[in-house]
Write an enzyme that holds these catalytic residues in place. Structure first.
Site, PDB file in Angstrom:
ATOM      1  N   GLU A 281      23.920 -47.205  16.758  1.00  0.00           N
ATOM      2  CA  GLU A 281      25.169 -46.381  16.277  1.00  0.00           C
ATOM      3  C   GLU A 281      25.036 -45.254  15.358  1.00  0.00           C
ATOM      4  OE1 GLU A 281      25.415 -51.092  16.233  1.00  0.00           O
ATOM      5  OE2 GLU A 281      23.843 -49.504  16.111  1.00  0.00           O
TER       6      GLU A 281
ATOM      7  N   TRP B 279      15.618 -66.000  -1.838  1.00  0.00           N
ATOM      8  CA  TRP B 279      15.192 -65.157  -0.365  1.00  0.00           C
ATOM      9  C   TRP B 279      13.584 -64.613  -0.315  1.00  0.00           C
ATOM     10  CZ3 TRP B 279      18.990 -64.886   3.042  1.00  0.00           C
ATOM     11  CH2 TRP B 279      20.362 -65.094   2.664  1.00  0.00           C
TER      12      TRP B 279
ATOM     13  N   THR C 281      24.210 -51.335  22.586  1.00  0.00           N
ATOM     14  CA  THR C 281      23.069 -51.963  21.546  1.00  0.00           C
ATOM     15  C   THR C 281      22.141 -53.109  22.635  1.00  0.00           C
ATOM     16  OG1 THR C 281      24.683 -53.786  21.171  1.00  0.00           O
ATOM     17  CG2 THR C 281      24.732 -51.762  19.704  1.00  0.00           C
TER      18      THR C 281
ATOM     19  N   LYS D 277      16.136 -67.942   3.629  1.00  0.00           N
ATOM     20  CA  LYS D 277      16.749 -68.633   2.316  1.00  0.00           C
ATOM     21  C   LYS D 277      15.943 -69.932   2.135  1.00  0.00           C
ATOM     22  CE  LYS D 277      20.566 -68.263  -0.596  1.00  0.00           C
ATOM     23  NZ  LYS D 277      22.033 -67.952  -0.847  1.00  0.00           N
TER      24      LYS D 277
END
Length: 548
Positions: A325, A441, A179, A436
């Site tokens: 992944e 949100w 990654t 937030k």
């Protein structure tokens, strides 16, 4: 049924047998063109297999590849794998300590490296304890301190052009990728033969990438990143002509490769296509209308970009989503039957989403209570995925494995998403990138997409910064187009047409360039470090905030 193992030797063997004269084209660093065929490539892959035996590379070990996209890199996609070994896709754009970590984590015995990238490897060679041999991907060895070292062509010279592939279990590892390491040290993901074989079959599905032998594929996405999004394998499985740009990923080079080689399918991050649109606007004589589909991933392409490629270049953009992944493809914004029945204008709503699950992948969106969210295109949750080409664990990372998978076998992606009644997924944000504010949100991705729809903005990204009253507020970094004269008031007005006032950024920073990660995404970690500030309360603006 016959117990035929799904292994990658069958992929390259098929291409060489059925499409021996189909071309593989590389634009070399010096600008010249290298052409050869699948039959030629198969011969050289067999020579590479013999060379690995001669180097006494362990049967189950890994070799690292530090290279751009070209025909020699393509050969390394198959040579180690078809002999039961594994090849490690090394990301040369990583910081040195991350670069060293990935090679040592993989335990690479041999490093294959482009001449232009030898300096990167040299600078870290003292820390590469697992490496026993260096091979420069060239006709001769440049001046270097690496040792022992040879060149690729000398390594292959004189080796037999036939090889009896060993019987390999389809669950054997063929490759490894790490990654990007944006939240810590890069994590290793290993891939099995079975996974990539099935991923390649899926890429030819009529409701997926539709890669066929009549295509000409141009993988712009680096081959060191998540299997080049699977394109080199899928195109080989289908027998499609392939075009590799090596170092030439600038807009002019890509546009001319598409036109000159009659490319029909390509893939890259949005930045590639944003920059190429600017080039095509200035060079209307370059015709890329032979493109049948452009897959865009890494981050969401703004709807304005999708429209532009449709209307001005007749080159449709398909959004895709996946991860290192996931090998990587999980969703595509292909249009199911019910969406095709809608007007072209209505279809843009679906083409702007992360897409519909490709055949073979199970997807769900889970809320904080562990329940699947309703398919109302509004309720947010974490996107979780499961399938035959989804990893079941990180290499040497037991703690991450405990945290990253559900009890029933789904990968927790860390992406926040919604789903609509037709099953399309729309990524709202990365979990760590959500803002937030006052307990509510705000999606940085949705703000970014709307900002980049503004004709005066070349690039935009939004991050959360600390606020003395609302905990977090949005800060937008903006790269204006050359002739634009933008103000914060202009952008507030633009965003107000779509979002409530409390979503609007508290601060706009006009900059020359947004930093990118090693895979071409906006580097929000660097931006958060750069803008590590606390915004003061603004009585006038705070009147529009959500209640505490």
């Amino acid at each position: 049924m016959m117990g035929v193992q799904l292994t990658l030797d069958k992929v390259i063997d098929r291409a060489a047998e059925l499409f021996p004269d189909r071309e593989l084209v590389t634009k070399r660093p010096d600008g010249s063109i290298h052409r050869y065929t699948y039959a030629d490539a198969h011969d050289r892959i067999c020579q590479l297999a013999h060379a690995l035996d001669e180097l006494e590379v362990d049967d189950d070990s890994r070799v690292g590849v530090v290279a751009t996209n070209h025909y020699r890199h393509f050969e390394l996609y198959f040579g180690p794998a078809c002999t039961g070994r594994s090849f490690h896709m090394c990301n040369m754009r990583l910081p040195d300590h991350h670069f060293v970590h990935t090679i040592e984590d993989a335990g690479d015995e041999v490093i294959f490296v482009d001449p232009a990238l030898v300096e990167k490897v040299e600078a870290n060679a003292d820390d590469l304890e697992s490496v026993e041999q260096y091979v420069v991907l060239a006709d001769e060895v440049p001046e270097t301190d690496l040792e022992p070292v040879t060149d690729y062509e000398s390594l292959l010279a004189g080796q037999p052009t036939e090889y009896e592939w060993p019987d390999i279990d389809e669950d054997t590892e063929y490759g490894m990728c790490h990654t990007s390491g944006t939240t810590g040290l890069p994590k290793g993901v290993t891939y099995s033969h079975r996974a990539m074989y099935l991923h390649s079959v899926m890429c030819g599905h009529v409701d997926a990438n539709q890669v066929s032998e009549s295509d000409v594929a141009l993988p712009i996405v680096p081959m060191f990143h998540a299997n080049g999004w699977g394109i080199p394998y899928a195109a080989t499985f289908a027998g499609a002509k392939q075009v590799f740009p090596s170092v030439h990923t600038d807009p002019e080079s890509i546009a001319h490769l598409i036109a000159d080689e009659e490319v029909t399918v390509s893939a890259g991050v949005p930045t590639i296509w944003l920059e190429m649109a600017e080039y095509l606007d200035d060079n209307p004589e370059v015709d890329i209308s032979n493109i049948d589909r452009l897959t865009v991933g890494g981050s969401a392409p703004p709807e304005s970009l999708i429209r532009k490629y449709d209307e001005e270049y007749d080159a449709p953009i398909i959004q895709g989503w996946g991860m290192t992944e996931t090998s990587p493809l999980c969703t595509l914004s292909t249009l199911r039957k019910e969406v095709k029945a809608l007007s072209p204008e209505e279809q843009y709503e679906y083409r702007s989403k992360a897409g519909f699950p490709v055949p073979g992948v199970d997807i769900r969106v889970i809320d904080d209570d562990g329940n699947e969210v309703p398919h109302d295109d509004e309720t947010m949750g974490e996107l979780q995925v499961r399938g035959p080409w989804i990893t079941d664990g990180y290499h040497n990372r037991p703690e991450e494995n405990e945290q990253s998978f559900t009890d029933d076998g789904y990968l927790k992606t860390g992406d926040i998403a919604v789903r609509d009644e037709m099953g399309y997924v729309d990524l709202v944000d990365r979990d760590k990138d959500m803002i937030k504010s006052g307990g509510e949100w705000i999606s940085s991705v949705q703000l970014e997409n709307e900002l980049m729809a503004h004709e005066g903005i070349a690039e935009a990204t939004v991050i959360a910064v600390e606020h003395e009253r609302w905990q977090e507020r949005p800060l937008a970094t903006i790269v204006p187009t050359p002739d634009a004269d933008l103000t914060a008031e202009d952008l507030d007005g633009h965003l107000s047409e779509t979002f409530p006032s409390w979503w609007l950024p508290d601060k706009y920073e006009f900059i020359d360039e947004i930093p990118k990660t090693s895979t071409g995404k906006f580097d929000k970690k660097r931006l958060r470090d750069q803008y590590d500030i606390v915004l003061e309360a603004d009585d006038e603006r705070d009147e529009s905030e959500p209640a505490e």
